[in-house]
Structures are given as structure tokens and as C-alpha cells.
Design an enzyme around this catalytic site. Structure first.
Site, PDB file in Angstrom:
ATOM      1  N   SER A  58       0.841  -1.205   0.000  1.00 45.89           N
ATOM      2  CA  SER A  58       0.000   0.000   0.000  1.00 45.89           C
ATOM      3  C   SER A  58       0.871   1.249   0.000  1.00 45.89           C
ATOM      4  O   SER A  58       0.396   2.370   0.167  1.00 45.89           O
ATOM      5  CB  SER A  58      -0.922   0.014   1.232  1.00 45.89           C
ATOM      6  OG  SER A  58      -0.169  -0.210   2.418  1.00 45.89           O
ATOM      7  N   THR A 116     -39.543  26.137 -11.326  1.00 45.43           N
ATOM      8  CA  THR A 116     -39.858  24.756 -10.940  1.00 45.43           C
ATOM      9  C   THR A 116     -40.020  24.014 -12.257  1.00 45.43           C
ATOM     10  O   THR A 116     -40.475  24.603 -13.249  1.00 45.43           O
ATOM     11  CB  THR A 116     -41.164  24.648 -10.112  1.00 45.43           C
ATOM     12  OG1 THR A 116     -42.245  25.070 -10.939  1.00 45.43           O
ATOM     13  CG2 THR A 116     -41.132  25.499  -8.853  1.00 45.43           C
ATOM     14  N   HIS A 117     -39.613  22.781 -12.302  1.00 42.81           N
ATOM     15  CA  HIS A 117     -39.600  22.000 -13.553  1.00 42.81           C
ATOM     16  C   HIS A 117     -38.784  22.694 -14.646  1.00 42.81           C
ATOM     17  O   HIS A 117     -39.052  22.508 -15.826  1.00 42.81           O
ATOM     18  CB  HIS A 117     -41.021  21.753 -14.079  1.00 42.81           C
ATOM     19  CG  HIS A 117     -41.987  21.279 -13.037  1.00 42.81           C
ATOM     20  ND1 HIS A 117     -42.235  19.955 -12.786  1.00 42.81           N
ATOM     21  CD2 HIS A 117     -42.744  21.974 -12.141  1.00 42.81           C
ATOM     22  CE1 HIS A 117     -43.114  19.848 -11.801  1.00 42.81           C
ATOM     23  NE2 HIS A 117     -43.433  21.054 -11.383  1.00 42.81           N
ATOM     24  N   SER A 138     -11.887  26.558 -27.005  1.00 46.94           N
ATOM     25  CA  SER A 138     -12.014  25.332 -27.783  1.00 46.94           C
ATOM     26  C   SER A 138     -10.831  25.233 -28.734  1.00 46.94           C
ATOM     27  O   SER A 138     -10.334  26.244 -29.230  1.00 46.94           O
ATOM     28  CB  SER A 138     -13.320  25.377 -28.575  1.00 46.94           C
ATOM     29  OG  SER A 138     -13.251  24.501 -29.680  1.00 46.94           O
ATOM     30  N   LYS A 192     -15.480  30.013 -28.882  1.00 43.66           N
ATOM     31  CA  LYS A 192     -15.982  29.372 -27.655  1.00 43.66           C
ATOM     32  C   LYS A 192     -15.277  29.839 -26.383  1.00 43.66           C
ATOM     33  O   LYS A 192     -14.088  30.118 -26.371  1.00 43.66           O
ATOM     34  CB  LYS A 192     -15.813  27.837 -27.751  1.00 43.66           C
ATOM     35  CG  LYS A 192     -16.722  27.163 -28.746  1.00 43.66           C
ATOM     36  CD  LYS A 192     -18.194  27.186 -28.373  1.00 43.66           C
ATOM     37  CE  LYS A 192     -18.516  26.380 -27.151  1.00 43.66           C
ATOM     38  NZ  LYS A 192     -18.590  24.946 -27.407  1.00 43.66           N
ATOM     39  N   ASN A 240     -15.657  28.186 -22.633  1.00 41.00           N
ATOM     40  CA  ASN A 240     -16.376  27.084 -21.981  1.00 41.00           C
ATOM     41  C   ASN A 240     -16.258  27.100 -20.455  1.00 41.00           C
ATOM     42  O   ASN A 240     -15.216  27.452 -19.915  1.00 41.00           O
ATOM     43  CB  ASN A 240     -15.837  25.747 -22.497  1.00 41.00           C
ATOM     44  CG  ASN A 240     -16.107  25.568 -23.984  1.00 41.00           C
ATOM     45  OD1 ASN A 240     -17.132  26.038 -24.489  1.00 41.00           O
ATOM     46  ND2 ASN A 240     -15.201  24.923 -24.675  1.00 41.00           N
ATOM     47  N   GLU A 264     -18.026  22.447 -15.106  1.00 40.05           N
ATOM     48  CA  GLU A 264     -18.310  21.105 -15.639  1.00 40.05           C
ATOM     49  C   GLU A 264     -17.510  20.037 -14.895  1.00 40.05           C
ATOM     50  O   GLU A 264     -18.006  18.946 -14.615  1.00 40.05           O
ATOM     51  CB  GLU A 264     -17.987  21.051 -17.134  1.00 40.05           C
ATOM     52  CG  GLU A 264     -18.953  21.870 -17.967  1.00 40.05           C
ATOM     53  CD  GLU A 264     -18.476  21.972 -19.403  1.00 40.05           C
ATOM     54  OE1 GLU A 264     -19.076  21.328 -20.270  1.00 40.05           O
ATOM     55  OE2 GLU A 264     -17.488  22.681 -19.664  1.00 40.05           O
ATOM     56  N   TYR A 288     -10.107  -7.220  11.843  1.00 44.95           N
ATOM     57  CA  TYR A 288      -9.407  -6.656  10.688  1.00 44.95           C
ATOM     58  C   TYR A 288      -9.275  -7.668   9.555  1.00 44.95           C
ATOM     59  O   TYR A 288      -9.012  -8.850   9.784  1.00 44.95           O
ATOM     60  CB  TYR A 288      -8.006  -6.166  11.092  1.00 44.95           C
ATOM     61  CG  TYR A 288      -7.227  -5.622   9.914  1.00 44.95           C
ATOM     62  CD1 TYR A 288      -7.408  -4.312   9.486  1.00 44.95           C
ATOM     63  CD2 TYR A 288      -6.369  -6.439   9.171  1.00 44.95           C
ATOM     64  CE1 TYR A 288      -6.729  -3.811   8.379  1.00 44.95           C
ATOM     65  CE2 TYR A 288      -5.684  -5.956   8.056  1.00 44.95           C
ATOM     66  CZ  TYR A 288      -5.880  -4.636   7.669  1.00 44.95           C
ATOM     67  OH  TYR A 288      -5.221  -4.150   6.567  1.00 44.95           O
ATOM     68  N   LYS A 301      -8.173   3.441   1.612  1.00 49.57           N
ATOM     69  CA  LYS A 301      -7.332   4.638   1.607  1.00 49.57           C
ATOM     70  C   LYS A 301      -7.405   5.471   0.335  1.00 49.57           C
ATOM     71  O   LYS A 301      -7.603   6.690   0.395  1.00 49.57           O
ATOM     72  CB  LYS A 301      -5.881   4.251   1.903  1.00 49.57           C
ATOM     73  CG  LYS A 301      -5.638   4.274   3.383  1.00 49.57           C
ATOM     74  CD  LYS A 301      -4.403   3.518   3.773  1.00 49.57           C
ATOM     75  CE  LYS A 301      -4.671   2.705   4.996  1.00 49.57           C
ATOM     76  NZ  LYS A 301      -5.574   1.549   4.797  1.00 49.57           N
TER      77      LYS A 301
HETATM   78  N1  ARG Z   1      -1.430  -1.551   5.104  1.00 54.92           N
HETATM   79  C1  ARG Z   1      -2.411  -2.061   5.979  1.00 54.92           C
HETATM   80  C2  ARG Z   1      -3.756  -1.297   5.772  1.00 54.92           C
HETATM   81  O1  ARG Z   1      -3.699  -0.276   5.200  1.00 54.92           O
HETATM   82  C3  ARG Z   1      -1.995  -1.885   7.402  1.00 54.92           C
HETATM   83  C4  ARG Z   1      -2.581  -2.877   8.322  1.00 54.92           C
HETATM   84  C5  ARG Z   1      -2.061  -4.206   8.009  1.00 54.92           C
HETATM   85  N2  ARG Z   1      -2.432  -5.173   8.963  1.00 54.92           N
HETATM   86  C6  ARG Z   1      -2.228  -6.479   8.777  1.00 54.92           C
HETATM   87  N3  ARG Z   1      -2.632  -7.266   9.701  1.00 54.92           N
HETATM   88  N4  ARG Z   1      -1.695  -6.920   7.672  1.00 54.92           N
HETATM   89  O2  ARG Z   1      -4.796  -1.747   6.141  1.00 54.92           O
END
Ligand code: ARG
Length: 455
Positions: free
Chosen positions: A23, A155-156, A277, A283, A285, A290, A317, A325
Site C-alpha cells: 500500500s 420549478t420543472h 475550444s 468558444k 467554456n 463542468e 481486521y 485509503k
Molecule cells: N497496510 C495495511 C492497511 O492499510 C496496514 C494494516 C495491516 N495489517 C495487517 N494485519 N496486515 O490496512
């Protein structure tokens, strides 16, 4: 690289598994909170004599050094170390030796990652609320500046009744008010210390969670260790509040886009906030609006994404939860940038008051005022509605507007109509007659502005 958990393994991790499970590419964003949380944890371990004061001091020193290295861009994050937490711990052990190996005492990455995320969101929610407040201020200023501008209310998407532009704009103030309340309410549940839940069961070591909560300024400590490491409600709540905010920002964007069309011609956008554009030279824009409208889709997507990750997950967990994340980070970035740019752009929009007023004066926008006039003269509303409908029909047939009618024309429809009716059917009278609480009269709108500014 030797893994911190390598003890029970005979084989090395597959390279593909390392990159599949890592991660690091996104959670390095949490480094500051990871270090802050670790320092508080270590202070507590020292205070509780779970580790020696000396060890606690060398860990804190090591963490401070790591902090400076990351800040200076000199820290080398290694993907083989999976995530931000293990990168920092690994570096610490290299720096502080055996003392460094004590930082993870009475802690798991499960409560650690929950802590980092809560610290992160706590800061970001405060930022988002600040940006909302800033945008609200801008809206009030623009409303006040254009206090006399009348426009058709819809409205509408059909012209309905004349309203003040300021009243229409302040509708967004109220939406944003509820949005910031939602974020502030969400903050209460974010602001709870998870650390000390350890992997899921708590710990046999004599930790002091209240002390850690005090150091990290958490007003509350989580109650149940299993819930603590399984809970991502606070993430979902944040993205949900963000989705609602994006509903409002997308509606505002859409309205300004429509008003900016040649068909409406109610606003002119500042050059600096529009784009051209590549093929059509004429144009200009409304891309900022948007994209605000379009990015609403990502935030909804993130909400569904985290809801789906969490759905039916057994306690406690599970690695699935690492998938929270990127959605939450992107939500933070998206709502902040939208709020920021809209607040910058808004005061620079030119409202074309004449066009708006002209549109408010055409059609039969004061028909309801005729019906209410008849009610004031004693006619039941349903009859008044029908009489007024006939007046409108008459005008359509004769290609006239309501203000073209004279008293003789009007009297054929009801004997109750007197010449005072002309005080009620102008656009201005229609607007300023709406003095009911929360209505569009200049008086009520100014009262609301005054009250808002008092706070
Ligand atoms: N990188 C993991 C997460 O974002 C951290 C927690 C990992 N825990 C584990 N038991 N492998 O969730």
C-alpha cells in the site's frame, strides 16, 4: 529486505505478491500521523515502565530524525516493506538498534492504521469545514452585492415566480450550512482513540490508553477492541458527507452552466476561469463548473467502493480494509479543490441583472399573486386559482401579459378585483410581498443576511 514478520516463514515472498499487497504507493501520505502516533505510544510505554525511559528516549529521537529525513525528501521508502508503518519501524530499528524493536510493543498495525487514518481525517475535516465556511462567506457577499436583482424562480425548469437572485444564491448558503454540520458531526466519531486495541483483543501489558488519548487530543477512547480494528464507519461517513456536499456543488455548477448559456444569458464567467475550444475560436467554456459537476461522480464512486469493501466483512481486521485509503484520499483532494476553486471564481462572475429582470417580467410569473390577492378579498383559494387561470388563458389568447390588462378587463373575471390589484401584480410587488418567514422579499432576505453576519 528482511521482513519484520519473517520469523515463521521459510520461503521468501514472491515479488508479484509484494507489489500486489503493498500500500506504499498511497499510504506514505500518512507518514506524519504515523510518527505522531508512535511518539505518543512510546511516551506511554515509558511512563508505564513497559519499556525503559532510556529506550523511550532513543526511540523518540530516532522518530524525530526520520521525520526530518522524510520532510527533506531524503527518506527511502521500500516497497518490499509493504506499507508506511513498516517502513518507518524498519528505519527506526536501523537507527535505534534493539530499542527500536520495542516500538511495536502492545500495538498492532491494525490499531495503528486506524489511528493514522483518524488523525489524518480529523485534520482534513477541519480543513474542509474551513473551506465550506469560506465559500459561504463569498456567497453571502455576492448575494448582498446583488440584493436588488430579481430573476425568475424555476420549478420543472419552467419560469415559476419572481425571486431575488440573492435569495436563490442564499439557498446554497443553507445547503453548505448543513454540509458543514454533517462534517462536524462526523468529526465527533472520527475523534476517538483506537490505539491500544492491538491486533483485536487488547493486550496483557499495562498500557494507559487514556494517557495516549490526552497526548493526541482525543476526547474519547474506543470501547471495544474488536470493533476498533474493524470499524471504518468513520471513513464511510466522511465520504457520505462529501457526497452530499458534491450534490450541492454540482447543482450550483449546473445552474451557473445553464445561466451562462446564450439561451439564458444570465451570467458572464470570468475569462481566467474558463477555457477555449481547440477548433471553435468563438468558444468560452465553463470547464471549471463542468469538472466540479463531473468529479461528483468520483466521490459517489468512492462511497460505493468503501461501502462495498466493508459489506459482509467478518470481524475483525481484514486486509480488504486497506482498500479504504485511495477512495478517502481522493475524496479529500476532490472536495477541497472544488470548494477552493468555486470560492475563487464566484465573486468574479458577472450577473447580468437586466437580462434576469427581463426574464422575470415576461410570462405570467405573478399569476399566483393575483390568486393570493383574491384570497385576501375573501375568495377561497381553489376558486381564486381557477379565476386566475382564466385570466391567464385570456392573456394568452389575446397575446397580452398580465400587466397589459386594465381594470375593466380584470373585472370581468371577478367583482372582487379593484384597482388596488395593480399594487400586487408587478414583479417588484410580487417579490417584496413575500414577507413570510424564509420568503424572498428584500426585507426577509436582508434579515437573513444580517443574522448570518452576526454569527
Ligand atoms: N497496510 C495495511 C492497511 O492499510 C496496514 C494494516 C495491516 N495489517 C495487517 N494485519 N496486515 O490496512
Amino acid at each position: 529486505m528482511q521482513k519484520l514478520w519473517s520469523g515463521r516463514f521459510k520461503e521468501k515472498t514472491e515479488k508479484r505478491v509484494e507489489s500486489f499487497t503493498s500500500s506504499l504507493s498511497f499510504d506514505t501520505r500518512l507518514w506524519k500521523y504515523d510518527i505522531e502516533g508512535s511518539i505518543a505510544h512510546v511516551r506511554m510505554l515509558g511512563r508505564q515502565k513497559i519499556i525503559s525511559k532510556k529506550d523511550a528516549e532513543s526511540i523518540i529521537k530516532g522518530l524525530d530524525e526520520i521525520k526530518s529525513e522524510i520532510q527533506a525528501g531524503k527518506f527511502r521508502f521500500l516497497e518490499s516493506l509493504e506499507d508506511v508503518h513498516m517502513n518507518i519501524e524498519h528505519a527506526l530499528i536501523k537507527k535505534a538498534g534493539p530499542a527500536g524493536g520495542k516500538i511495536h510493543t502492545a500495538r498492532s498495525r491494525n490499531d495503528q492504521v486506524a489511528l493514522d487514518l483518524r488523525l489524518f481525517l480529523r485534520d482534513e475535516i477541519k480543513e474542509v469545514v474551513k473551506l465550506i465556511r469560506g465559500f459561504q462567506k463569498v456567497i453571502v457577499a455576492v448575494a448582498e452585492k446583488n440584493i436588488d436583482t430579481v430573476m425568475p424562480g424555476y420549478t420543472h425548469l419552467q419560469r415559476a415566480q419572481p425571486v431575488l437572485l440573492s435569495h436563490h444564491l442564499l439557498a446554497y448558503f443553507e445547503m453548505l450550512e448543513r454540509d458543514s454540520e454533517r462534517f462536524e458531526d462526523c468529526l465527533k466519531r472520527v475523534n476517538v482513540l483506537p490505539l491500544g486495541a492491538a491486533a483485536l483483543a487488547g493486550t496483557t501489558l499495562p498500557i494507559d490508553r487514556k494517557y495516549v488519548a490526552g497526548l493526541l487530543k482525543f476526547p474519547a477512547v474506543s470501547e471495544n477492541s474488536i470493533d476498533t480494528v474493524s470499524d471504518r464507519d468513520f471513513v464511510i461517513e466522511f465520504i457520505s458527507a462529501s457526497s452530499m456536499l458534491m450534490v450541492h456543488l454540482s447543482r450550483l455548477s449546473e445552474e451557473i452552466i445553464i445561466w451562462n448559456s446564450d439561451e439564458f444569458g444570465f451570467v458572464e464567467l470570468p475569462d481566467a476561469f474558463t477555457t477555449g475550444s481547440s477548433i471553435m475560436p468563438q468558444k468560452k467554456n465553463p470547464d471549471v463548473l463542468e469538472l466540479t459537476r463531473g468529479r461528483t461522480g468520483r466521490v459517489y464512486g468512492h462511497l460505493i467502493s468503501v461501502l462495498t469493501v466493508m459489506k459482509a466483512l467478518p470481524l475483525a481486521y481484514n486486509r480488504d480494509m486497506q482498500e479504504d485509503k485511495e477512495p478517502v484520499f481522493d475524496t479529500v483532494d476532490t472536495v477541497k479543490s472544488c470548494l477552493y476553486i468555486l470560492a475563487e471564481m464566484f465573486p468574479k462572475i458577472r450577473f447580468r441583472n437586466k437580462e434576469m429582470e427581463k426574464a422575470a417580467g415576461s410570462g405570467f410569473l405573478t399569476a399566483t399573486d393575483i390568486a393570493e390577492y383574491l384570497v385576501k378579498k375573501g375568495m377561497p383559494f381553489r376558486d381564486a386559482h381557477s379565476v386566475t387561470g382564466k385570466i391567464v388563458r385570456y392573456c394568452i389568447d389575446k397575446n397580452m401579459t398580465l400587466t397589459d390588462l386594465n381594470l375593466k378587463d380584470l373585472k370581468q373575471f371577478s367583482k372582487l378585483i379593484g384597482k388596488d390589484i395593480f399594487h400586487y401584480i408587478t414583479v417588484e410587488a410580487s417579490v417584496n410581498g413575500k414577507t413570510s418567514f424564509g420568503g424572498t422579499s428584500r426585507k426577509t432576505v436582508l434579515a437573513r443576511i444580517k443574522e448570518i453576519k452576526k454569527r
